[in-house]
Design an enzyme around this catalytic site. Structure first.
Site, PDB file in Angstrom:
ATOM      1  N   ARG A  69      38.137  -7.942  -0.862  1.00 36.01           N
ATOM      2  CA  ARG A  69      36.948  -8.402  -0.135  1.00 36.01           C
ATOM      3  C   ARG A  69      35.883  -7.325   0.023  1.00 36.01           C
ATOM      4  O   ARG A  69      34.743  -7.625   0.350  1.00 36.01           O
ATOM      5  CB  ARG A  69      37.346  -8.961   1.231  1.00 36.01           C
ATOM      6  CG  ARG A  69      38.069  -7.973   2.118  1.00 36.01           C
ATOM      7  CD  ARG A  69      38.706  -8.648   3.313  1.00 36.01           C
ATOM      8  NE  ARG A  69      37.845  -8.581   4.486  1.00 36.01           N
ATOM      9  CZ  ARG A  69      38.262  -8.890   5.710  1.00 36.01           C
ATOM     10  NH1 ARG A  69      39.489  -9.354   5.911  1.00 36.01           N
ATOM     11  NH2 ARG A  69      37.438  -8.787   6.729  1.00 36.01           N
ATOM     12  N   CYS A  72      37.716 -18.519  11.742  1.00 35.67           N
ATOM     13  CA  CYS A  72      36.910 -17.419  12.269  1.00 35.67           C
ATOM     14  C   CYS A  72      36.464 -16.426  11.197  1.00 35.67           C
ATOM     15  O   CYS A  72      35.985 -15.337  11.523  1.00 35.67           O
ATOM     16  CB  CYS A  72      37.638 -16.702  13.402  1.00 35.67           C
ATOM     17  SG  CYS A  72      39.213 -15.999  12.897  1.00 35.67           S
ATOM     18  N   GLU A  87      45.885 -16.585   7.323  1.00 36.89           N
ATOM     19  CA  GLU A  87      45.042 -15.827   6.402  1.00 36.89           C
ATOM     20  C   GLU A  87      45.806 -15.281   5.200  1.00 36.89           C
ATOM     21  O   GLU A  87      45.303 -14.451   4.455  1.00 36.89           O
ATOM     22  CB  GLU A  87      44.278 -14.716   7.134  1.00 36.89           C
ATOM     23  CG  GLU A  87      45.093 -13.826   8.027  1.00 36.89           C
ATOM     24  CD  GLU A  87      44.241 -12.821   8.800  1.00 36.89           C
ATOM     25  OE1 GLU A  87      43.036 -12.690   8.549  1.00 36.89           O
ATOM     26  OE2 GLU A  87      44.821 -12.152   9.667  1.00 36.89           O
ATOM     27  N   ARG A 135      42.730 -11.075  19.541  1.00 41.83           N
ATOM     28  CA  ARG A 135      43.605 -10.865  18.388  1.00 41.83           C
ATOM     29  C   ARG A 135      44.300  -9.526  18.546  1.00 41.83           C
ATOM     30  O   ARG A 135      43.648  -8.510  18.819  1.00 41.83           O
ATOM     31  CB  ARG A 135      42.787 -10.867  17.094  1.00 41.83           C
ATOM     32  CG  ARG A 135      43.688 -10.578  15.912  1.00 41.83           C
ATOM     33  CD  ARG A 135      42.968 -10.630  14.620  1.00 41.83           C
ATOM     34  NE  ARG A 135      42.099  -9.480  14.428  1.00 41.83           N
ATOM     35  CZ  ARG A 135      41.305  -9.349  13.365  1.00 41.83           C
ATOM     36  NH1 ARG A 135      41.271 -10.303  12.456  1.00 41.83           N
ATOM     37  NH2 ARG A 135      40.551  -8.291  13.220  1.00 41.83           N
ATOM     38  N   ASN A 169      38.323 -14.874   5.367  1.00 46.61           N
ATOM     39  CA  ASN A 169      38.025 -13.655   4.589  1.00 46.61           C
ATOM     40  C   ASN A 169      39.288 -13.188   3.863  1.00 46.61           C
ATOM     41  O   ASN A 169      39.285 -12.966   2.656  1.00 46.61           O
ATOM     42  CB  ASN A 169      37.561 -12.510   5.497  1.00 46.61           C
ATOM     43  CG  ASN A 169      36.376 -12.898   6.357  1.00 46.61           C
ATOM     44  OD1 ASN A 169      35.656 -13.825   6.024  1.00 46.61           O
ATOM     45  ND2 ASN A 169      36.180 -12.203   7.460  1.00 46.61           N
ATOM     46  N   ASP A 170      40.365 -13.065   4.630  1.00 44.98           N
ATOM     47  CA  ASP A 170      41.608 -12.614   4.003  1.00 44.98           C
ATOM     48  C   ASP A 170      42.240 -13.714   3.163  1.00 44.98           C
ATOM     49  O   ASP A 170      42.792 -13.434   2.101  1.00 44.98           O
ATOM     50  CB  ASP A 170      42.586 -12.108   5.077  1.00 44.98           C
ATOM     51  CG  ASP A 170      42.252 -10.688   5.477  1.00 44.98           C
ATOM     52  OD1 ASP A 170      42.050  -9.857   4.574  1.00 44.98           O
ATOM     53  OD2 ASP A 170      42.144 -10.406   6.684  1.00 44.98           O
ATOM     54  N   ARG A 217      38.039  -8.720  17.931  1.00 45.10           N
ATOM     55  CA  ARG A 217      38.689  -7.777  17.010  1.00 45.10           C
ATOM     56  C   ARG A 217      38.987  -6.491  17.778  1.00 45.10           C
ATOM     57  O   ARG A 217      38.143  -5.604  17.877  1.00 45.10           O
ATOM     58  CB  ARG A 217      37.761  -7.464  15.831  1.00 45.10           C
ATOM     59  CG  ARG A 217      37.596  -8.605  14.831  1.00 45.10           C
ATOM     60  CD  ARG A 217      36.773  -8.129  13.645  1.00 45.10           C
ATOM     61  NE  ARG A 217      36.823  -9.027  12.515  1.00 45.10           N
ATOM     62  CZ  ARG A 217      35.831  -9.873  12.187  1.00 45.10           C
ATOM     63  NH1 ARG A 217      34.748  -9.939  12.906  1.00 45.10           N
ATOM     64  NH2 ARG A 217      35.961 -10.639  11.125  1.00 45.10           N
ATOM     65  N   HIS A 275      31.177   4.839  12.581  1.00 44.77           N
ATOM     66  CA  HIS A 275      30.678   4.330  13.866  1.00 44.77           C
ATOM     67  C   HIS A 275      29.199   4.129  13.858  1.00 44.77           C
ATOM     68  O   HIS A 275      28.656   3.311  14.581  1.00 44.77           O
ATOM     69  CB  HIS A 275      31.143   5.261  14.980  1.00 44.77           C
ATOM     70  CG  HIS A 275      32.604   5.209  15.075  1.00 44.77           C
ATOM     71  ND1 HIS A 275      33.397   6.096  14.403  1.00 44.77           N
ATOM     72  CD2 HIS A 275      33.412   4.291  15.630  1.00 44.77           C
ATOM     73  CE1 HIS A 275      34.640   5.756  14.583  1.00 44.77           C
ATOM     74  NE2 HIS A 275      34.679   4.667  15.313  1.00 44.77           N
TER      75      HIS A 275
HETATM   76  C1  PEP Z   1      39.446 -13.058   8.326  1.00 36.13           C
HETATM   77  O1  PEP Z   1      40.242 -12.454   7.606  1.00 36.13           O
HETATM   78  O2  PEP Z   1      38.809 -14.076   7.947  1.00 36.13           O
HETATM   79  C2  PEP Z   1      39.180 -12.598   9.699  1.00 36.13           C
HETATM   80  C3  PEP Z   1      38.391 -13.263  10.502  1.00 36.13           C
HETATM   81  O3  PEP Z   1      39.736 -11.408  10.065  1.00 36.13           O
HETATM   82  P1  PEP Z   1      39.128  -9.963   9.641  1.00 36.13           P
HETATM   83  O4  PEP Z   1      37.813 -10.215   8.969  1.00 36.13           O
HETATM   84  O5  PEP Z   1      39.003  -9.180  10.888  1.00 36.13           O
HETATM   85  O6  PEP Z   1      40.190  -9.456   8.721  1.00 36.13           O
HETATM   86 MG    MG Z   2      41.633 -11.079   8.501  1.00 35.71          MG
END
Ligand code: PEP
Ligand code: MG
Length: 620
Positions: A478, A515, A444, A348, A467-468, A312, A197
């Site tokens: 990642r 995103c 993703e 989400r 990202n995923d 998130r 945190h």
């Molecule tokens: C992603 O995976 O690109 C995403 C936006 O979700 P998170 O980073 O929360 O997994």
């Molecule tokens: Mg993700």
């Protein structure tokens, strides 16, 4: 200027971006010292009272603290303190201390400390970072209680001189919450991880921070002791995850220029706030913000966001360490909807697992395991409560539901069945909600991108989680520093999946956003414009830069290169091609982007390396 010239570059985990140059302030927490004392019968009563009064005093301190945090940073972060207040009155801890004083006839501070050990020892040994991180809260509360029993003042970060870099073994969430941004311009911590945190709060407060720096205190203490009388300058680069102690003139010059440049660019970009995110030839792309807390809606609007593209919600749990009730969630979602009105807010559903662990939900291979919907389906109440809360809040603004980590159509069907169930439950109770609330999915996983055409027929929108998607397509964790070089969303395999997803969305008449971090990469932005993306959602501070890029290119230019890159074989070929085209067609924009020398814009620097700044390995 420092007398000791040995520059030391210490590496850690980057948790809050930005750079800061300042003097080192080593923050050491109060370590209570006390002795064991045997009480006579008369003293037992007064010692018990001493303990009870100390608990009350601590409670008042924490309530004041909570109100301050609430004013500055909103309710979710203030909730961290509520958790500490509940810890104060933890029945076992409280009763056992009283019993210890009564039966073993020992002084209050000794009794309390002994009972505490029963909590601290197992937490310290816990393998799951989440549990180890909870230690910080217990330490925070217990040092307050002990200082009140002993009648001593706790040291505070208020004494820090303006413009300091705070160095500490660890910082407690309450300590970060109270940091004065004029005094503390950067934070470097020896302990900690991405989910702590402390990390979340430095980011929310926009203080550059690096955590997890091995042997930080030892190295800094040796340097500062050898360097009596010097001013102990250091550079903290939160974007690259480094702390440079006793920096060379060259590095200082570099970072001073970079700092000045970043400020100028920020001012310039900030002026774009009210302008439209439309290309030179009239193609509009919505720009929205990624948020974790309601309080971030302010920064989002300030930076010109026209919506929240990704809320998130896992952080609602992570900041409280306890289940969040349907009512609490309804209030949070409503507050967000109201603050962002008339713009949309995409909530989400919980994406626990992976790097966002909660107690009991940790596992050895989390990114491929019990994550997101998989976990929610096994905890129907958790999922249903969240859906009901979103539905109830939907009457207060423009809310949309988004499902993470979809990899099969069955999962989408199952999630829809839960949404229907939630709607029925609300209808039975005559609770109103927006029955036409839009449902979207995050694309993703490669399986979802490959079957995007099928998914598009069954939902209202897509948001690509780059990202995923990058992690799963390239088989690159990642969060693993060792393979970070391989993590590149410009890999043509990833680009093909993104392109496929956008085409599938449009041929089925739905909109598609992105995103992930790729939405903040200049090359990524240009390619996504060309592929026809409808929305980009990102950390608020990057919105002005994205807007600047959109406003300075033609859609037709972006379309042409986005087609060409799909024929290429490597990420570096993609980068080269886009850079070359950009430099010939939009030299002013290319120069502007090259001048922004930060890791966040790294893709532009990689091929030519002209502007890149390589931080050498640790010299200590
Ligand atoms: C992603 O995976 O690109 C995403 C936006 O979700 P998170 O980073 O929360 O997994
Ligand atoms: Mg993700």
């Amino acid at each position: 200027m420092s007398t000791l010239k040995k520059e030391q570059i210490l590496h850690g985990i980057s948790v809050s971006p930005g750079c800061a140059i300042g003097n080192i302030f080593i923050y050491q927490r109060f370590v209570p010292s006390y002795k064991e004392r045997i009480l006579n019968d008369a003293e037992v009563i007064s010692e018990k009272q001493k303990f009870e009064i100390a608990i009350k005093e601590t409670e008042h301190e924490l309530i004041d603290l909570k109100n301050e945090i609430h004013k500055e940073m909103g309710n979710e972060l203030a909730e961290l303190i509520s958790f500490q207040i509940t810890l104060l009155y933890d029945q076992d801890l409280y009763k056992s201390t009283i019993e210890f004083i009564e039966k073993r006839k020992r002084n209050a501070e000794f009794a309390y400390s002994e009972v505490l050990k029963r909590y601290i020892v197992p937490l310290n040994a816990a393998k799951t970072p989440f549990f180890r991180e909870r230690l910080a809260d217990i330490t925070d509360v217990s040092s307050r209680v002990l200082s009140n029993i002993l009648g001593v003042e706790l040291p505070t970060t208020y004494e820090v001189a303006p413009g300091s870099l705070l160095i500490a073994y660890d910082l407690l969430p309450s300590e970060v919450a109270l940091l004065d941004r004029n005094r503390v311009i950067g934070v470097a911590i020896e302990a900690g991880g991405k989910t702590s945190h402390t990390s979340i709060m430095t980011k929310a407060k926009e203080i550059p921070a690096v955590v997890g720096i091995e042997n930080l205190l030892k190295k800094v203490t040796i340097t500062t002791q050898n360097d009596q009388g010097a001013d102990n300058t250091a550079i903290l680069d939160g974007s690259r995850g480094v702390l440079i102690i006793e920096p060379s003139e060259k590095k200082l010059d570099f970072y001073k220029k970079e700092d000045g440049k970043i400020k100028d660019q920020k001012n310039y970009l900030f002026k774009l706030k009210e302008t439209e995110s439309t290309t030179k030839d009239g193609k509009h792309i919505d720009l929205s913000a990624n948020i974790e807390f309601v309080a971030e809606t302010l920064t989002a609007l300030d930076n010109g966001a026209r919506g929240v593209g990704l809320f998130r919600t896992e952080y609602l749990y992570l900041s409280r360490r306890r289940p969040v009730s349907e009512d609490e969630q309804e209030q949070i979602y409503s507050a967000t909807a109201i603050k962002m009105k008339p713009y949309p807010v995409i909530i989400r559903t919980f994406d626990f697992g992976g790097d966002k662990i909660i107690p009991g939900y940790a596992e050895p291979n989390p990114f491929l395991g019990w994550r997101a919907l998989r976990l929610c389906f096994d905890n129907p109440e958790l999922f249903l409560n969240q859906i009901k809360a979103i539905l109830r809040a939907s009457v207060n603004g423009n809310l949309k539901i988004m499902l993470p980590m979809i990899s099969t159509l069955d999962e989408l069907h199952q999630a829809k069945a839960y949404i229907e169930q939630a709607k029925n439950e609300l209808q039975t109770k005559n609770i109103s909600f927006d029955n036409n609330i839009e449902l979207g999915i995050m694309v993703e996983t490669p399986s979802c991108a490959l079957l995007a055409d099928r998914f598009a027929k069954e939902c209202n929108f897509f948001s690509i989680g780059s990202n995923d998607l990058t992690q799963y397509t390239l088989a690159v964790d990642r969060d693993n520093k060792r393979v970070a070089k391989l993590f590149n969303s410009l890999h043509p395999a990833v680009l093909k999946l993104i392109n496929m997803t956008i085409n599938a969305a449009h041929s089925n008449g739905i909109w598609v956003g992105l995103c992930g971090e790729f939405a903040t990469d200049p090359i990524g932005i240009i390619l996504l414009i060309g592929m026809g993306i409808d929305e980009l959602s990102m950390v608020s501070s990057m919105i002005p830069l994205a807007k600047n890029i959109i406003q300075n290119v033609n859609y037709s230019f972006a379309q042409e290169i986005s087609h060409q890159v799909l024929e290429l074989a490597t990420a570096s070929d993609v980068t080269k091609l886009v850079n070359t085209k950009l430099e010939t067609t939009y030299p002013k924009l290319a120069k502007f982007l090259h001048d922004i020398d930060s890791e966040s814009y790294s893709s532009l620097k990689k091929p030519c390396n002209k502007h890149s700044y390589n931080v050498k390995t640790e010299t200590a």
